[in-house]
Motif scaffolding. Structure first.
Motif, short mmCIF file in Angstrom:
data_model
loop_
_atom_site.label_atom_id
_atom_site.label_comp_id
_atom_site.label_asym_id
_atom_site.label_seq_id
_atom_site.Cartn_x
_atom_site.Cartn_y
_atom_site.Cartn_z
N GLY A 78 0.81 -1.21 0.00
CA GLY A 78 0.00 0.00 0.00
C GLY A 78 0.84 1.25 0.00
N MET A 79 0.53 2.15 0.90
CA MET A 79 1.17 3.46 0.94
C MET A 79 2.70 3.32 1.02
N ARG A 80 3.37 4.17 0.24
CA ARG A 80 4.84 4.19 0.21
C ARG A 80 5.44 2.85 -0.22
N ARG A 81 4.65 2.04 -0.94
CA ARG A 81 5.09 0.72 -1.38
C ARG A 81 5.51 -0.13 -0.17
N THR A 82 4.80 0.05 0.92
CA THR A 82 5.05 -0.66 2.16
C THR A 82 4.02 -1.76 2.33
N MET A 83 4.42 -2.86 2.97
CA MET A 83 3.50 -3.95 3.25
C MET A 83 2.68 -3.61 4.49
N PHE A 84 1.36 -3.75 4.38
CA PHE A 84 0.46 -3.53 5.50
C PHE A 84 -0.50 -4.70 5.63
N VAL A 85 -1.03 -4.87 6.83
CA VAL A 85 -2.20 -5.72 7.04
C VAL A 85 -3.38 -4.78 7.25
N VAL A 86 -4.41 -4.95 6.42
CA VAL A 86 -5.47 -3.96 6.30
C VAL A 86 -6.83 -4.61 6.65
N PRO A 87 -7.63 -3.99 7.52
CA PRO A 87 -9.00 -4.49 7.73
C PRO A 87 -9.74 -4.55 6.40
N SER A 88 -10.53 -5.59 6.20
CA SER A 88 -11.14 -5.84 4.89
C SER A 88 -12.00 -4.68 4.41
N ASP A 89 -12.64 -3.95 5.33
CA ASP A 89 -13.51 -2.87 4.88
C ASP A 89 -12.74 -1.62 4.46
N LEU A 90 -11.43 -1.63 4.65
CA LEU A 90 -10.59 -0.51 4.22
C LEU A 90 -9.76 -0.84 2.99
N VAL A 91 -9.84 -2.07 2.51
CA VAL A 91 -8.98 -2.51 1.41
C VAL A 91 -9.19 -1.68 0.15
N ALA A 92 -10.43 -1.39 -0.20
CA ALA A 92 -10.69 -0.62 -1.42
C ALA A 92 -10.08 0.78 -1.33
N GLU A 215 -14.16 -0.94 -7.17
CA GLU A 215 -13.62 0.22 -7.87
C GLU A 215 -14.04 1.50 -7.16
N LEU A 216 -13.11 2.44 -7.06
CA LEU A 216 -13.39 3.76 -6.50
C LEU A 216 -12.59 4.79 -7.30
N ASP A 217 -13.14 5.97 -7.43
CA ASP A 217 -12.37 7.06 -8.00
C ASP A 217 -11.16 7.33 -7.10
N PRO A 218 -9.94 7.43 -7.64
CA PRO A 218 -8.75 7.61 -6.80
C PRO A 218 -8.85 8.81 -5.87
#
Length: 392
Positions: A78-92, A215-218
């Motif tokens: 994700g951010m900064r090309r860093t590996m994260f563990v993300v809650p599923s409702d925030l993945v999009a 899908e979401l608008d960036p």
């Protein structure tokens, strides 16, 4: 002059909102992780230890279930090309605000390197990705070695730094899988061996999201991510937001405006906070915590003087800005900790916090030692204090 939010208030918010002033009881791992939005996952052990610091009743197996069975948490670039563990409702939000751009950069770089070894590298790479995606959908999940056996093109070699002493060749397996992960096609699944391991199975995104990532608008996704981040890390400076997200200044400022952030004064300069978050919060009772290397709390801001004394930096950071294990007291870093080869968790305080807080740190070290059990935690990025403590 706008409304002021003091350092004391920022530390109070940190303790309360990051689940450190009072550990969670009876909440699932995904909810605990969401207290800090996302968990840093560059070092696999960090994910587990970050939850352990915030939950009184969760064990490693509980987090494993959230990742690999309930799938309420997703490991992703994700951010900064860093590996994260993300809650599923925030993945999009993470995917469309950040991961898509990371994938575009990874793809361009790999296609450029492939021009030396294959014809029409863009089409060739797309065909390899399609083959790998079908493999993981068919198997449900496979390690990289099995995928490269089934798809020989993953064993294509590229030469790096040709003619240099540090140069050499390597296969494209990892680069293709990282690209596919950033593109939201595959997910790092269960680790091999203990929870501290870093060898993953690769599974299809459909196992987590049957219809793929929404899908979401960036721009909408960036605003949503900043709104969620400020709810947990605000107030903050524009520089903090730009650093944490890895976005350029234009996108950062646009996202802050769209998120409904308002300008406020911090003790050391201007900042931003959500419009609904101006009221002071209660100061929590005294608390201590032992946070792992790369924990999301100390890595949440680039401007850290309000919680991290600058004189501690040579001991607790490596040369590239990765933070080691830290000891916290009432919203500020006061020392570091490490696990010795014997399994003992040891601490060193770098400032006087008083007898009561010192005793609480010792008790927390004992609790953490018991929680870790027979596992051995060696940070991926070692810092001077960590090495010194391990050496005895």
């Amino acid at each position: 002059m706008g409304q002021r939010i003091t350092v004391e208030q920022r530390r109070a918010r940190l303790g309360l909102r990051h689940g450190l002033a009072a550990r969670s009881v009876g909440r699932p791992a995904g909810a605990v992780a969401a207290d800090v939005l996302v968990l840093h996952a560059t070092d696999p052990a960090t994910v587990y230890l970050s939850v352990a610091a915030r939950a009184a009743d969760l064990a490693p197996d509980d987090l494993g279930r959230a990742l690999y069975e309930d799938r309420s948490l997703v490991r992703m670039l994700g951010m900064r090309r860093t590996m994260f563990v993300v809650p599923s409702d925030l993945v999009a939000l993470v995917q469309r605000s950040s991961s898509d751009a990371v994938a575009a950069r990874l793809r361009a770089a790999l296609i450029k390197d492939l021009t030396a070894v294959v014809q029409a590298p863009g089409a060739w790479l797309a065909d390899v990705e399609g083959s790998v995606h079908e493999l993981v959908r068919t198997t449900g999940g496979s390690p990289a070695t099995a995928l490269s056996t089934a798809e020989p093109r993953l064993r294509t070699k590229l030469v790096y730094a040709e003619g240099k002493a540090y140069g050499g060749s390597s296969t494209i397996t990892t680069r293709v899988l990282n690209l596919m992960a950033a593109d939201g096609l595959v997910v790092r699944g269960r680790t091999k061996g203990a929870w501290t391991g870093a060898q993953y199975e690769w599974g299809p995104i459909e196992s987590w999201f049957p219809n793929g990532i929404a899908e979401l608008d960036p721009a909408v996704a960036r605003a949503g991510l900043v709104r969620a981040w400020l709810a947990r890390f605000g107030p903050a400076t524009v520089a903090d937001v730009a650093w944490w997200t890895g976005w350029n200044g234009r996108d950062t400022k646009a996202a802050l405006a769209a998120a409904g952030a308002v300008d406020i004064d911090l003790d050391d300069g201007p900042g931003a906070v959500l419009a609904a978050d101006l009221d002071p919060v209660p100061v929590p009772a005294p608390w201590v915590a032992l946070l792992p290397a790369l924990d999301p709390t100390p890595m949440g801001w680039i401007e850290r003087d309000w919680y991290f004394p600058p004189e501690f930096k040579p001991l607790l950071f490596d040369r590239t800005g990765n933070i080691g294990p830290t000891v916290w007291c009432d919203g500020r870093v006061v020392g570091g900790w490490a696990q010795r080869p014997s399994g003992e968790v040891v601490t060193r305080l770098l400032t006087d916090i008083g007898a009561a807080a010192g005793a609480a740190v010792a008790a927390e070290a004992a609790r953490l030692q018991e929680w870790i059990g027979p596992a051995r935690v060696i940070p991926k990025f070692r810092v001077p204090l960590d090495r010194d403590l391990v050496a005895g």
